[in-house]
Design a protein around this motif. Structure first.
Motif, PDB file in Angstrom:
ATOM      1  N   LYS A   1      -6.083   4.064   4.336  1.00  0.00           N
ATOM      2  CA  LYS A   1      -5.909   5.231   3.473  1.00  0.00           C
ATOM      3  C   LYS A   1      -4.442   5.399   3.084  1.00  0.00           C
ATOM      4  CE  LYS A   1      -6.920  10.175   3.124  1.00  0.00           C
ATOM      5  NZ  LYS A   1      -7.508  11.366   3.809  1.00  0.00           N
ATOM      6  N   SER A   2      -3.544   5.179   4.037  1.00  0.00           N
ATOM      7  CA  SER A   2      -2.116   5.307   3.731  1.00  0.00           C
ATOM      8  C   SER A   2      -1.682   4.267   2.719  1.00  0.00           C
ATOM      9  CB  SER A   2      -1.285   5.164   5.012  1.00  0.00           C
ATOM     10  OG  SER A   2      -1.463   6.271   5.859  1.00  0.00           O
ATOM     11  N   VAL A   3      -2.159   3.039   2.878  1.00  0.00           N
ATOM     12  CA  VAL A   3      -1.815   1.972   1.937  1.00  0.00           C
ATOM     13  C   VAL A   3      -2.338   2.307   0.544  1.00  0.00           C
ATOM     14  CG1 VAL A   3      -2.197  -0.446   1.332  1.00  0.00           C
ATOM     15  CG2 VAL A   3      -1.676   0.184   3.698  1.00  0.00           C
ATOM     16  N   GLU A   4      -3.587   2.737   0.471  1.00  0.00           N
ATOM     17  CA  GLU A   4      -4.158   3.054  -0.835  1.00  0.00           C
ATOM     18  C   GLU A   4      -3.394   4.197  -1.503  1.00  0.00           C
ATOM     19  OE1 GLU A   4      -8.369   4.335  -3.009  1.00  0.00           O
ATOM     20  OE2 GLU A   4      -8.363   3.713  -0.903  1.00  0.00           O
ATOM     21  N   ARG A   5      -3.014   5.205  -0.736  1.00  0.00           N
ATOM     22  CA  ARG A   5      -2.243   6.308  -1.318  1.00  0.00           C
ATOM     23  C   ARG A   5      -0.899   5.808  -1.850  1.00  0.00           C
ATOM     24  NH1 ARG A   5      -0.821  10.097   2.718  1.00  0.00           N
ATOM     25  NH2 ARG A   5      -0.089  11.449   1.024  1.00  0.00           N
ATOM     26  N   GLY A   6      -0.269   4.908  -1.107  1.00  0.00           N
ATOM     27  CA  GLY A   6       1.004   4.364  -1.552  1.00  0.00           C
ATOM     28  C   GLY A   6       0.872   3.571  -2.833  1.00  0.00           C
ATOM     29  N   LEU A   7      -0.157   2.741  -2.919  1.00  0.00           N
ATOM     30  CA  LEU A   7      -0.337   1.908  -4.106  1.00  0.00           C
ATOM     31  C   LEU A   7      -0.778   2.736  -5.308  1.00  0.00           C
ATOM     32  CD1 LEU A   7      -1.986  -1.244  -2.492  1.00  0.00           C
ATOM     33  CD2 LEU A   7       0.412  -0.864  -3.086  1.00  0.00           C
ATOM     34  N   ARG A   8      -1.561   3.767  -5.070  1.00  0.00           N
ATOM     35  CA  ARG A   8      -1.953   4.626  -6.197  1.00  0.00           C
ATOM     36  C   ARG A   8      -0.755   5.441  -6.697  1.00  0.00           C
ATOM     37  NH1 ARG A   8      -6.852   3.810  -7.566  1.00  0.00           N
ATOM     38  NH2 ARG A   8      -8.460   3.205  -6.059  1.00  0.00           N
ATOM     39  N   TRP A   9       0.194   5.729  -5.812  1.00  0.00           N
ATOM     40  CA  TRP A   9       1.424   6.374  -6.270  1.00  0.00           C
ATOM     41  C   TRP A   9       2.231   5.405  -7.138  1.00  0.00           C
ATOM     42  CZ3 TRP A   9       6.609   5.182  -5.520  1.00  0.00           C
ATOM     43  CH2 TRP A   9       7.516   6.162  -5.935  1.00  0.00           C
ATOM     44  N   LEU A  10       2.214   4.143  -6.779  1.00  0.00           N
ATOM     45  CA  LEU A  10       2.980   3.138  -7.522  1.00  0.00           C
ATOM     46  C   LEU A  10       2.394   2.841  -8.903  1.00  0.00           C
ATOM     47  CD1 LEU A  10       3.707   0.529  -4.700  1.00  0.00           C
ATOM     48  CD2 LEU A  10       5.440   1.787  -6.003  1.00  0.00           C
ATOM     49  N   LYS A  11       1.094   2.872  -9.008  1.00  0.00           N
ATOM     50  CA  LYS A  11       0.441   2.389 -10.225  1.00  0.00           C
ATOM     51  C   LYS A  11       0.976   3.027 -11.506  1.00  0.00           C
ATOM     52  CE  LYS A  11      -4.039   1.760 -12.483  1.00  0.00           C
ATOM     53  NZ  LYS A  11      -5.498   2.046 -12.443  1.00  0.00           N
ATOM     54  N   PRO A  12       1.057   4.354 -11.627  1.00  0.00           N
ATOM     55  CA  PRO A  12       1.513   4.944 -12.900  1.00  0.00           C
ATOM     56  C   PRO A  12       2.999   4.728 -13.177  1.00  0.00           C
ATOM     57  CG  PRO A  12       1.150   6.660 -11.271  1.00  0.00           C
ATOM     58  CD  PRO A  12       0.613   5.395 -10.677  1.00  0.00           C
ATOM     59  N   LEU A  13       3.744   4.203 -12.216  1.00  0.00           N
ATOM     60  CA  LEU A  13       5.164   3.937 -12.442  1.00  0.00           C
ATOM     61  C   LEU A  13       5.392   2.600 -13.145  1.00  0.00           C
ATOM     62  CD1 LEU A  13       6.788   5.198  -9.115  1.00  0.00           C
ATOM     63  CD2 LEU A  13       6.389   6.430 -11.239  1.00  0.00           C
TER      64      LEU A  13
ATOM     65  N   MET B   1       2.078  -8.305  -5.387  1.00  0.00           N
ATOM     66  CA  MET B   1       1.506  -8.934  -4.193  1.00  0.00           C
ATOM     67  C   MET B   1       0.851  -7.918  -3.275  1.00  0.00           C
ATOM     68  SD  MET B   1       4.061 -12.069  -3.149  1.00  0.00           S
ATOM     69  CE  MET B   1       5.625 -11.271  -3.469  1.00  0.00           C
ATOM     70  N   ALA B   2       1.450  -6.742  -3.139  1.00  0.00           N
ATOM     71  CA  ALA B   2       0.854  -5.714  -2.284  1.00  0.00           C
ATOM     72  C   ALA B   2      -0.486  -5.250  -2.845  1.00  0.00           C
ATOM     73  CB  ALA B   2       1.811  -4.537  -2.142  1.00  0.00           C
ATOM     74  N   ILE B   3      -0.528  -5.008  -4.143  1.00  0.00           N
ATOM     75  CA  ILE B   3      -1.787  -4.575  -4.760  1.00  0.00           C
ATOM     76  C   ILE B   3      -2.847  -5.652  -4.623  1.00  0.00           C
ATOM     77  CG2 ILE B   3      -2.904  -3.973  -6.938  1.00  0.00           C
ATOM     78  CD1 ILE B   3      -0.265  -2.674  -7.802  1.00  0.00           C
ATOM     79  N   ASP B   4      -2.457  -6.897  -4.866  1.00  0.00           N
ATOM     80  CA  ASP B   4      -3.429  -7.991  -4.783  1.00  0.00           C
ATOM     81  C   ASP B   4      -3.970  -8.143  -3.363  1.00  0.00           C
ATOM     82  OD1 ASP B   4      -4.744 -10.392  -5.988  1.00  0.00           O
ATOM     83  OD2 ASP B   4      -3.532 -11.407  -4.459  1.00  0.00           O
ATOM     84  N   ARG B   5      -3.102  -7.990  -2.366  1.00  0.00           N
ATOM     85  CA  ARG B   5      -3.574  -8.055  -0.981  1.00  0.00           C
ATOM     86  C   ARG B   5      -4.571  -6.928  -0.711  1.00  0.00           C
ATOM     87  NH1 ARG B   5       1.170  -8.440   3.350  1.00  0.00           N
ATOM     88  NH2 ARG B   5      -0.599  -8.976   4.686  1.00  0.00           N
TER      89      ARG B   5
ATOM     90  N   LEU C   1      -8.887  -4.490   1.232  1.00  0.00           N
ATOM     91  CA  LEU C   1      -9.403  -3.121   1.280  1.00  0.00           C
ATOM     92  C   LEU C   1     -10.428  -2.834   0.195  1.00  0.00           C
ATOM     93  CD1 LEU C   1      -6.001  -1.229   1.799  1.00  0.00           C
ATOM     94  CD2 LEU C   1      -7.508  -2.211   3.543  1.00  0.00           C
ATOM     95  N   GLY C   2     -10.672  -3.808  -0.662  1.00  0.00           N
ATOM     96  CA  GLY C   2     -11.588  -3.581  -1.770  1.00  0.00           C
ATOM     97  C   GLY C   2     -11.054  -2.608  -2.789  1.00  0.00           C
ATOM     98  N   LEU C   3      -9.750  -2.529  -2.918  1.00  0.00           N
ATOM     99  CA  LEU C   3      -9.123  -1.591  -3.837  1.00  0.00           C
ATOM    100  C   LEU C   3      -9.527  -1.904  -5.269  1.00  0.00           C
ATOM    101  CD1 LEU C   3      -7.055   0.768  -3.605  1.00  0.00           C
ATOM    102  CD2 LEU C   3      -5.272  -0.905  -4.146  1.00  0.00           C
ATOM    103  N   GLU C   4      -9.959  -0.903  -6.002  1.00  0.00           N
ATOM    104  CA  GLU C   4     -10.441  -1.099  -7.364  1.00  0.00           C
ATOM    105  C   GLU C   4      -9.569  -0.348  -8.367  1.00  0.00           C
ATOM    106  OE1 GLU C   4     -14.495   0.174  -7.357  1.00  0.00           O
ATOM    107  OE2 GLU C   4     -15.220  -1.615  -6.302  1.00  0.00           O
ATOM    108  N   GLY C   5      -9.623  -0.805  -9.615  1.00  0.00           N
ATOM    109  CA  GLY C   5      -8.922  -0.128 -10.690  1.00  0.00           C
ATOM    110  C   GLY C   5      -7.499  -0.614 -10.906  1.00  0.00           C
ATOM    111  N   PHE C   6      -7.146  -1.748 -10.325  1.00  0.00           N
ATOM    112  CA  PHE C   6      -5.777  -2.243 -10.410  1.00  0.00           C
ATOM    113  C   PHE C   6      -5.668  -3.597 -11.113  1.00  0.00           C
ATOM    114  CE2 PHE C   6      -5.371   0.921  -7.161  1.00  0.00           C
ATOM    115  CZ  PHE C   6      -4.054   1.349  -7.196  1.00  0.00           C
TER     116      PHE C   6
END
Length: 647
Positions: free
Chosen positions: A336-348, A389-393, A398-403
């Motif tokens: 959850k912490s990783v996903e929150r961090g990456l979702r913060w990064l995405k719009p930047l 690389m972080a998003i791809d990992r 984590l099955g992160l979607e939308g990236f």
């Protein structure tokens, strides 16, 4: 590491560190750690306020004064990094700032500083940027500063000395500075403080001997400087007015909101002084937002009654690297912490603005991330590769979607920024016009942003992680660049981190990701170099002194957490996870872990400009050791070599 499970101690250390890092996550999902430089930025902040005659803030002045006095060196002056040698320019600025806030010239710390400065040639021996500050305050005449006519901005792009041929930081710092020099601006200095006691009579207009300059080029540019000084009164007035207007528009277009011009302190401060010189009132929106951006760089430590000003901030870099470390730690509770961090990064991610980099690559679509919160004109290749690389990992683990588009655009932009020699610079492609470092203004020797091994290693890692074929033309060119840049002793130079440990870790990770195994000559030599410099306590360390021009090989330095982690990650990328030296290094990290679950260190391991400006990334000692310990645990348990940046 004994008992039923030899990795149990490491597992516990990894868990404690990961939990501690998660507690440092901001509410919106990102991480940001302090970014500390030397005395120059806090001193310049004090002097900026007096330049503008701003209302007194005695509490803030007291706190900055406490900070400056604490970091004064035993040699009497101020160093460029913790425990470093005396530096004339940092010392002059720190002394000036302390005198400005009321420190008596007879106080013991001021006497020691003054004696050290005079022994080193006095304030006249300072670097160009310090002499410019002194010229602003009337301490030296403007003619003692190398001439950079503002009209240079009107020259065609093919001209040998052109802004487009300089690094992004040089452009953003220089453009408003050209206006200040053209107008020969004078600081208001309402307290009337001067530092003439720091000058020796014969060195008031003196210049330092610059070892990075080539004799032929230096002679040419020094002669040109003399010609420009003589010709300055003859410049057509309309050309000067057009040039100043061009600079004004350049700054306003790149003002970057509350994150400031270039998102770096020197450019931000120069923009405020330029607006002031051009008659912008304090309440003018452009001047007001530019001034506000500087306040965001302050670090206030109320408990210690100290404060300092950062040169910039590093939230994108800190967040992406922390996500990598937590992904390596691997517990489901970290997801959850990783996903929150990456979702913060995405719009930047910058997907629309075509920054200065587009002059070299006009057909390349935007897609990069900056180092700071916002810096749309100047995205950073290194940050972009690490974020991708972080998003791809996270997509895989984590099955992160939308990236998907974010990864695609980031990779496209990064690959498109490859330079002709196969490597990557930090902000521009092919920014390698070496002769420019010989102009008198460039006495710091860092006017350019050429390709470097550390950035290139991560770009290779990104391409490989996304499935780039090892025999593709750009991958072959990149690997050949890394091979070509290896030092005789097997190490690699580190431009943005200290130094050969950082560069060697970066290169080994890139080469391993590209498919080069432990038997490859370059990989084996790099690993052997790291093994050869391990300290007897099991850790690794390297000093900022390794950037000196007469470097003749590694010199022993005390172990510290982040360089130990870099060395371990490099060795594991080179297939040496089972080497006893790696286990000793991990054991050192376990011993160094403090009661909070993290690590801390005072030594500087970040690079700003080699030999001129260094950085202490407060986050480095927190996330890199976690990353290294978790990587060791993962490899030993799986007995399978993971990719260099690891899935």
């Amino acid at each position: 590491m004994t008992g039923a499970d030899p990795l149990a101690g490491i597992e516990a250390g990894v868990h404690r560190a990961a939990e501690a890092l998660k507690r440092l996550q901001r509410e919106d999902g990102h991480w940001v750690f302090e970014l500390e430089a030397d005395a120059t930025i806090p001193a310049e902040y004090i002097l900026l306020r007096q330049h503008l005659a701003e209302p007194d803030d005695l509490v803030l002045e007291r706190r900055i004064g406490n900070y400056l006095r604490r970091i004064q060196g035993a040699h009497g002056g101020w160093p460029l990094f913790h425990g470093g040698a005396f530096d004339i320019s940092a010392s002059v600025k720190a002394y000036f700032a302390l005198k400005m806030i009321g420190d008596s010239t007879g106080a013991p710390h001021m006497v020691r500083a003054r004696e050290a400065i005079l022994a080193a040639g006095g304030a006249g021996a300072s670097n160009v940027f310090t002499r410019i500050l002194l010229a602003l305050y009337g301490e030296v005449p403007w003619k003692s500063v190398p001439n950079m006519p503002v009209e240079m901005v009107l020259l065609p792009r093919w001209f040998p000395v052109h802004l487009s041929k300089m690094s992004y930081w040089a452009r953003t710092v220089l453009v408003p500075l050209l206006v200040l020099q053209a107008k020969q601006v004078r600081a208001r200095n309402p307290r009337g403080v001067t530092i003439q006691e720091l000058f020796l009579p014969k060195t008031r207009r003196g210049q330092r001997q610059l070892s990075h300059r080539k004799a032929g080029w230096a002679l040419f540019f020094n002669g040109l400087d003399a010609v420009l000084k003589g010709a300055e009164p003859l410049w057509p007035r309309n050309a000067r007015e057009r040039a100043i207007a061009w600079c004004e528009n350049f700054v306003r277009e790149r003002l970057n909101g509350e994150d400031g011009l270039g998102a770096i302190y020197p450019a931000m401060a120069n923009s405020v002084m330029m607006f002031d010189a051009l008659g912008y009132g304090e309440d003018h929106p452009d001047r007001a937002i530019a001034r506000h951006s500087i306040e965001k760089l302050l670090v206030i430590r109320e408990a210690q009654d100290e404060a300092y000003c950062q040169p910039c901030v590093s939230p994108v870099w800190d967040t992406a690297l922390t996500c990598h470390a937590l992904l390596e730690a691997g517990e489901a509770t970290h997801a959850k912490s990783v996903e929150r961090g990456l979702r913060w990064l995405k719009p930047l991610q910058e997907l629309e603005l075509r920054g200065d980099w587009a002059e070299e690559h006009p057909d390349l679509r935007p897609g990069g991330w900056a180092f700071q919160y916002r810096n749309g004109h100047y995205p950073d290749v290194d940050d972009t590769a690490v974020v991708v690389m972080a998003i791809d990992r996270a997509r895989s683990r984590l099955g992160l979607e939308g990236f998907d588009e974010a990864v695609s655009r980031g990779a496209e932009w990064t690959a498109g920024m490859q330079s002709r020699n196969g490597g990557w610079g930090a902000f521009d492609a092919d920014n390698d016009h070496g002769y420019l470092n010989n102009i008198p203004f460039a006495d710091h020797g860092a006017l350019l942003d050429p390709p470097t091994v550390d950035v290139s290693g991560r770009c290779v890692g990104m391409l490989a992680q996304l499935g780039e074929a090892p025999d593709s033309p750009r991958m072959r060119a990149a690997v050949e660049y890394l091979r070509r840049d290896q030092e005789v002793d097997g190490s690699w130079f580190g431009r943005w981190g200290v130094n050969y440990i950082y560069g060697t870790w970066s290169a080994l990770c890139g080469l391993a990701a590209a498919g080069l195994g432990p038997e490859d000559t370059a990989v084996a030599r790099g690993a052997e170099w790291l093994l050869s410099i391990q300290n007897s306590d099991g850790g690794w360390g390297e000093g900022c002194e390794s950037y000196r021009l007469d470097y003749r090989g590694y010199e022993t330095a005390p172990s510290n957490p982040c360089q130990t982690a870099w060395a371990l990650l490099g060795l594991m990328a080179a297939g040496r996870v089972d080497d006893p030296a790696v286990e000793r290094g991990v054991t050192w990290l376990l011993r160094a872990q403090d009661e909070t679950g993290l690590w801390d260190q005072e030594v500087y391991t970040g690079g700003g400009f080699p030999r001129v400006f260094y950085l202490r990334y407060h986050g480095y000692a927190r996330f890199f050791p976690l990353w290294a310990m978790a990587r060791f645990r993962n490899l030993r348990r799986s007995n399978t070599q993971l990719p260099a940046w690891g899935l």
